[in-house]
Design a protein around this motif. Structure first.
Motif, mmCIF file in Angstrom:
data_model
loop_
_atom_site.group_PDB
_atom_site.id
_atom_site.type_symbol
_atom_site.label_atom_id
_atom_site.label_comp_id
_atom_site.label_asym_id
_atom_site.label_seq_id
_atom_site.Cartn_x
_atom_site.Cartn_y
_atom_site.Cartn_z
ATOM 1 N N ALA A 1 -2.450 -6.351 -3.431
ATOM 2 C CA ALA A 1 -2.732 -7.562 -2.648
ATOM 3 C C ALA A 1 -1.464 -8.120 -2.020
ATOM 4 O O ALA A 1 -1.531 -8.855 -1.034
ATOM 5 C CB ALA A 1 -3.403 -8.607 -3.540
ATOM 6 N N THR A 2 -0.315 -7.768 -2.559
ATOM 7 C CA THR A 2 0.954 -8.203 -1.978
ATOM 8 C C THR A 2 1.172 -7.540 -0.622
ATOM 9 O O THR A 2 1.668 -8.164 0.313
ATOM 10 C CB THR A 2 2.126 -7.839 -2.921
ATOM 11 N N GLU A 3 0.800 -6.269 -0.517
ATOM 12 C CA GLU A 3 1.017 -5.501 0.710
ATOM 13 C C GLU A 3 -0.181 -5.510 1.654
ATOM 14 O O GLU A 3 -0.020 -5.368 2.861
ATOM 15 C CB GLU A 3 1.364 -4.051 0.365
ATOM 16 N N PHE A 4 -1.385 -5.623 1.093
ATOM 17 C CA PHE A 4 -2.613 -5.539 1.888
ATOM 18 C C PHE A 4 -3.522 -6.715 1.541
ATOM 19 O O PHE A 4 -4.090 -6.753 0.450
ATOM 20 C CB PHE A 4 -3.337 -4.219 1.605
ATOM 21 N N ALA A 5 -3.650 -7.647 2.474
ATOM 22 C CA ALA A 5 -4.514 -8.808 2.237
ATOM 23 C C ALA A 5 -5.939 -8.340 1.959
ATOM 24 O O ALA A 5 -6.453 -7.463 2.657
ATOM 25 C CB ALA A 5 -4.497 -9.720 3.458
ATOM 26 N N ASP A 6 -6.549 -8.918 0.930
ATOM 27 C CA ASP A 6 -7.913 -8.568 0.529
ATOM 28 C C ASP A 6 -8.077 -7.044 0.471
ATOM 29 O O ASP A 6 -8.848 -6.459 1.241
ATOM 30 C CB ASP A 6 -8.923 -9.198 1.497
ATOM 31 N N PRO A 7 -7.351 -6.389 -0.429
ATOM 32 C CA PRO A 7 -7.287 -4.927 -0.435
ATOM 33 C C PRO A 7 -8.612 -4.214 -0.698
ATOM 34 O O PRO A 7 -8.746 -3.040 -0.348
ATOM 35 C CB PRO A 7 -6.281 -4.619 -1.542
ATOM 36 N N GLN A 8 -9.595 -4.884 -1.269
ATOM 37 C CA GLN A 8 -10.880 -4.237 -1.533
ATOM 38 C C GLN A 8 -11.764 -4.164 -0.285
ATOM 39 O O GLN A 8 -12.749 -3.440 -0.262
ATOM 40 C CB GLN A 8 -11.618 -4.971 -2.665
ATOM 41 N N ARG A 9 -11.402 -4.920 0.734
ATOM 42 C CA ARG A 9 -12.193 -4.960 1.975
ATOM 43 C C ARG A 9 -11.784 -3.806 2.896
ATOM 44 O O ARG A 9 -10.605 -3.543 3.093
ATOM 45 C CB ARG A 9 -11.968 -6.291 2.698
ATOM 46 N N PHE A 10 -12.777 -3.111 3.457
ATOM 47 C CA PHE A 10 -12.518 -2.083 4.465
ATOM 48 C C PHE A 10 -12.301 -2.800 5.793
ATOM 49 O O PHE A 10 -13.215 -3.393 6.346
ATOM 50 C CB PHE A 10 -13.697 -1.109 4.563
ATOM 51 N N ASP A 11 -11.067 -2.763 6.289
ATOM 52 C CA ASP A 11 -10.709 -3.528 7.479
ATOM 53 C C ASP A 11 -9.696 -2.774 8.343
ATOM 54 O O ASP A 11 -8.487 -2.961 8.198
ATOM 55 C CB ASP A 11 -10.141 -4.887 7.062
ATOM 56 N N PRO A 12 -10.179 -1.923 9.248
ATOM 57 C CA PRO A 12 -9.249 -1.194 10.118
ATOM 58 C C PRO A 12 -8.370 -2.112 10.962
ATOM 59 O O PRO A 12 -7.263 -1.725 11.361
ATOM 60 C CB PRO A 12 -10.178 -0.370 11.019
ATOM 61 N N GLU A 13 -8.809 -3.324 11.189
ATOM 62 C CA GLU A 13 -8.053 -4.266 12.018
ATOM 63 C C GLU A 13 -6.648 -4.506 11.465
ATOM 64 O O GLU A 13 -5.725 -4.809 12.214
ATOM 65 C CB GLU A 13 -8.823 -5.590 12.117
ATOM 66 N N ARG A 14 -6.469 -4.317 10.160
ATOM 67 C CA ARG A 14 -5.152 -4.553 9.550
ATOM 68 C C ARG A 14 -4.084 -3.605 10.108
ATOM 69 O O ARG A 14 -2.902 -3.856 9.962
ATOM 70 C CB ARG A 14 -5.217 -4.486 8.029
ATOM 71 N N PHE A 15 -4.510 -2.513 10.747
ATOM 72 C CA PHE A 15 -3.563 -1.546 11.296
ATOM 73 C C PHE A 15 -3.513 -1.538 12.831
ATOM 74 O O PHE A 15 -2.749 -0.766 13.399
ATOM 75 C CB PHE A 15 -3.888 -0.135 10.801
ATOM 76 N N VAL A 16 -4.332 -2.352 13.481
ATOM 77 C CA VAL A 16 -4.325 -2.369 14.950
ATOM 78 C C VAL A 16 -3.037 -3.032 15.428
ATOM 79 O O VAL A 16 -2.759 -4.184 15.119
ATOM 80 C CB VAL A 16 -5.560 -3.101 15.511
ATOM 81 N N GLY A 17 -2.253 -2.276 16.168
ATOM 82 C CA GLY A 17 -1.004 -2.798 16.723
ATOM 83 C C GLY A 17 0.075 -3.088 15.697
ATOM 84 O O GLY A 17 1.061 -3.745 15.998
ATOM 85 N N LYS A 18 -0.109 -2.597 14.475
ATOM 86 C CA LYS A 18 0.860 -2.863 13.401
ATOM 87 C C LYS A 18 1.234 -1.565 12.716
ATOM 88 O O LYS A 18 0.402 -0.685 12.542
ATOM 89 C CB LYS A 18 0.260 -3.813 12.371
ATOM 90 N N ARG A 19 2.462 -1.474 12.288
ATOM 91 C CA ARG A 19 2.898 -0.343 11.476
ATOM 92 C C ARG A 19 2.496 -0.607 10.031
ATOM 93 O O ARG A 19 2.586 -1.733 9.550
ATOM 94 C CB ARG A 19 4.407 -0.180 11.561
ATOM 95 N N PRO A 20 2.089 0.435 9.322
ATOM 96 C CA PRO A 20 1.759 0.251 7.907
ATOM 97 C C PRO A 20 3.007 -0.154 7.112
ATOM 98 O O PRO A 20 4.119 0.240 7.444
ATOM 99 C CB PRO A 20 1.276 1.638 7.469
ATOM 100 N N PRO A 21 2.822 -0.925 6.044
ATOM 101 C CA PRO A 21 3.968 -1.293 5.202
ATOM 102 C C PRO A 21 4.492 -0.079 4.436
ATOM 103 O O PRO A 21 3.845 0.964 4.369
ATOM 104 C CB PRO A 21 3.379 -2.343 4.252
#
Length: 171
Positions: free
Chosen positions: A111-131
């Protein structure tokens, strides 16, 4: 050569080639199977993918693949052997001869790296580099040599399927 400039042994080169040629096909196919499972359960994601393919884009498709690699990690762990006299890992000092195993799936659920990590949310990677905690291909000098090839292959296969087939939604 390795990142530090030292020469790779013939055995290490052969191991990398074997990984690229053999191991990569199964992990790529498994990830694609999870892509189809995920998009068949998320109608809005599937619709957005279909719209993007019709428009000729690929940013969202790339984000979907990354999110699937996060939530359905194919390789659960990566191990490294300590060759240096010691290795500092946070508060711990690991001596030469020991191994470190990283639980990739647990990092992807942080949860520190991925907000709401249990949710399937491709939007977290749109226009962003993965941590840095995103490790579907391992990391460091032993990161999968076929990582870029696998990403391109998954993108091409997903785009082709979306162009020529109708994916049915499941509940």
């Amino acid at each position: 050569t390795y990142e530090d400039g030292s020469a790779m042994s013939r055995k290490d080169i052969a191991d990398e080639l074997l990984t690229l040629l053999a191991a990569g096909h199964e992990t790529t196919a498994s990830t694609l199977a999870w892509v189809f499972e995920r998009v068949s359960r998320y109608p809005a994601v599937l619709q957005r993918l279909e719209d993007e393919v019709a428009e000729g884009g690929n940013e969202y498709r790339q984000a979907v693949i990354l999110e699937v690699q996060r939530v359905r990690t194919v390789i659960d762990f990566a191990g490294r052997h300590v060759y240096a006299p010691t290795f500092q890992l946070g508060d711990w000092v690991i001596p030469r001869g020991f191994s470190i195993v990283v639980a990739i799936d647990q990092m992807h659920e942080s949860a520190t790296e991925f907000a709401d990590p249990q949710r399937f949310d491709p939007e977290r990677f749109v226009g962003k580099r993965p941590p840095l905690a995103f490790l579907p291909f391992g990391g460091g000098t032993r990161r999968c040599v076929g990582a870029v090839f696998a990403q391109v292959e998954m993108d091409v296969v997903l785009r082709t399927v979306l162009r020529h087939f109708a994916i049915q939604i499941t509940s």
